[in-house]
Design a protein around this motif. Sequence first.
Motif, mmCIF file in Angstrom:
data_model
loop_
_atom_site.group_PDB
_atom_site.id
_atom_site.type_symbol
_atom_site.label_atom_id
_atom_site.label_comp_id
_atom_site.label_asym_id
_atom_site.label_seq_id
_atom_site.Cartn_x
_atom_site.Cartn_y
_atom_site.Cartn_z
ATOM 1 N N ASP A 85 -14.194 -6.102 3.285
ATOM 2 C CA ASP A 85 -14.093 -4.664 3.586
ATOM 3 C C ASP A 85 -12.700 -4.366 4.129
ATOM 4 O OD1 ASP A 85 -14.360 -2.028 4.310
ATOM 5 O OD2 ASP A 85 -15.820 -2.388 5.909
ATOM 6 N N ILE A 86 -11.729 -4.260 3.226
ATOM 7 C CA ILE A 86 -10.336 -4.130 3.666
ATOM 8 C C ILE A 86 -10.116 -2.810 4.403
ATOM 9 C CG2 ILE A 86 -9.429 -3.113 1.504
ATOM 10 C CD1 ILE A 86 -6.980 -5.017 1.891
ATOM 11 N N ASP A 87 -10.769 -1.740 3.944
ATOM 12 C CA ASP A 87 -10.579 -0.442 4.613
ATOM 13 C C ASP A 87 -11.172 -0.466 6.021
ATOM 14 O OD1 ASP A 87 -9.344 1.045 2.320
ATOM 15 O OD2 ASP A 87 -11.253 0.520 1.400
ATOM 16 N N GLY A 88 -12.354 -1.045 6.144
ATOM 17 C CA GLY A 88 -13.006 -1.146 7.446
ATOM 18 C C GLY A 88 -12.223 -2.020 8.410
ATOM 19 N N MET A 90 -9.035 -2.668 8.270
ATOM 20 C CA MET A 90 -7.776 -1.994 8.594
ATOM 21 C C MET A 90 -7.999 -0.963 9.702
ATOM 22 S SD MET A 90 -5.203 -0.292 5.822
ATOM 23 C CE MET A 90 -3.591 0.300 6.363
ATOM 24 N N GLN A 91 -9.026 -0.146 9.562
ATOM 25 C CA GLN A 91 -9.305 0.869 10.571
ATOM 26 C C GLN A 91 -9.621 0.233 11.928
ATOM 27 O OE1 GLN A 91 -8.490 3.962 10.124
ATOM 28 N NE2 GLN A 91 -7.932 3.258 8.077
ATOM 29 N N ASP A 103 0.478 2.395 4.694
ATOM 30 C CA ASP A 103 -0.583 3.233 5.250
ATOM 31 C C ASP A 103 -1.941 2.954 4.622
ATOM 32 O OD1 ASP A 103 1.191 4.494 6.928
ATOM 33 O OD2 ASP A 103 1.662 6.068 5.470
ATOM 34 N N ALA A 104 -1.923 2.314 3.458
ATOM 35 C CA ALA A 104 -3.175 2.029 2.751
ATOM 36 C C ALA A 104 -2.977 0.764 1.922
ATOM 37 C CB ALA A 104 -3.540 3.203 1.861
ATOM 38 N N PRO A 105 -4.082 0.105 1.509
ATOM 39 C CA PRO A 105 -3.956 -1.077 0.651
ATOM 40 C C PRO A 105 -3.280 -0.738 -0.679
ATOM 41 C CG PRO A 105 -6.146 -0.962 1.629
ATOM 42 C CD PRO A 105 -5.471 0.347 1.924
ATOM 43 N N ARG A 113 -7.055 -5.734 -3.776
ATOM 44 C CA ARG A 113 -6.347 -4.731 -2.980
ATOM 45 C C ARG A 113 -5.887 -5.456 -1.731
ATOM 46 N NH1 ARG A 113 -10.259 -1.167 -1.081
ATOM 47 N NH2 ARG A 113 -8.685 0.342 -0.522
ATOM 48 N N VAL A 115 -3.231 -5.534 1.988
ATOM 49 C CA VAL A 115 -2.420 -4.829 2.976
ATOM 50 C C VAL A 115 -1.888 -5.877 3.953
ATOM 51 C CG1 VAL A 115 -4.281 -4.321 4.647
ATOM 52 C CG2 VAL A 115 -2.346 -2.725 4.392
ATOM 53 N N GLU A 131 -8.897 -7.899 -0.541
ATOM 54 C CA GLU A 131 -10.290 -7.693 -0.952
ATOM 55 C C GLU A 131 -10.355 -7.795 -2.467
ATOM 56 O OE1 GLU A 131 -12.198 -4.103 0.518
ATOM 57 O OE2 GLU A 131 -13.706 -4.223 -1.066
#
Length: 134
Positions: A85-88, A90-91, A103-105, A113, A115, A131
Amino acid sequence: MIRRLDHIAIAVVDLEAAIARFVDDFGIQLAGREDVPSASTSTAFLPIEGTQIELIYPIEGEGPVAKFLAKRGGGLHHLCFETDDIDGDMQRLIKKGYRFLTDAPVDGAHGTRVVFIHPKSAGGVLIELAEYSR
Ligand code: CO
């Protein structure tokens, strides 16, 4: 959540010589090569027991790896953790004060993806999160 060590990346000044070292001298097989335009790198992958060595070389002398080589010569560049969960992640890490290079993957090798966490946020180590698409 971070799951495993995906790869350790080594920046090299001569990709063919570095591949020859790992294959001929260390006996690790070359699994493949891929250009990663988002990072301006040409990459070679050498898997070993659950992870892999990734040799990275700048495409056309440009990009962050070219700068790294100019400043420091070849050497250890980053390590990469696989996450589901790369977005999770990262946050979660931003909330803890970590800084990221983008700022994003962005698109990485193998359809991932990816980062990067800024090394100043992580004890001097450049850490990539990746991810895989399922
Ligand atoms: Co990497």
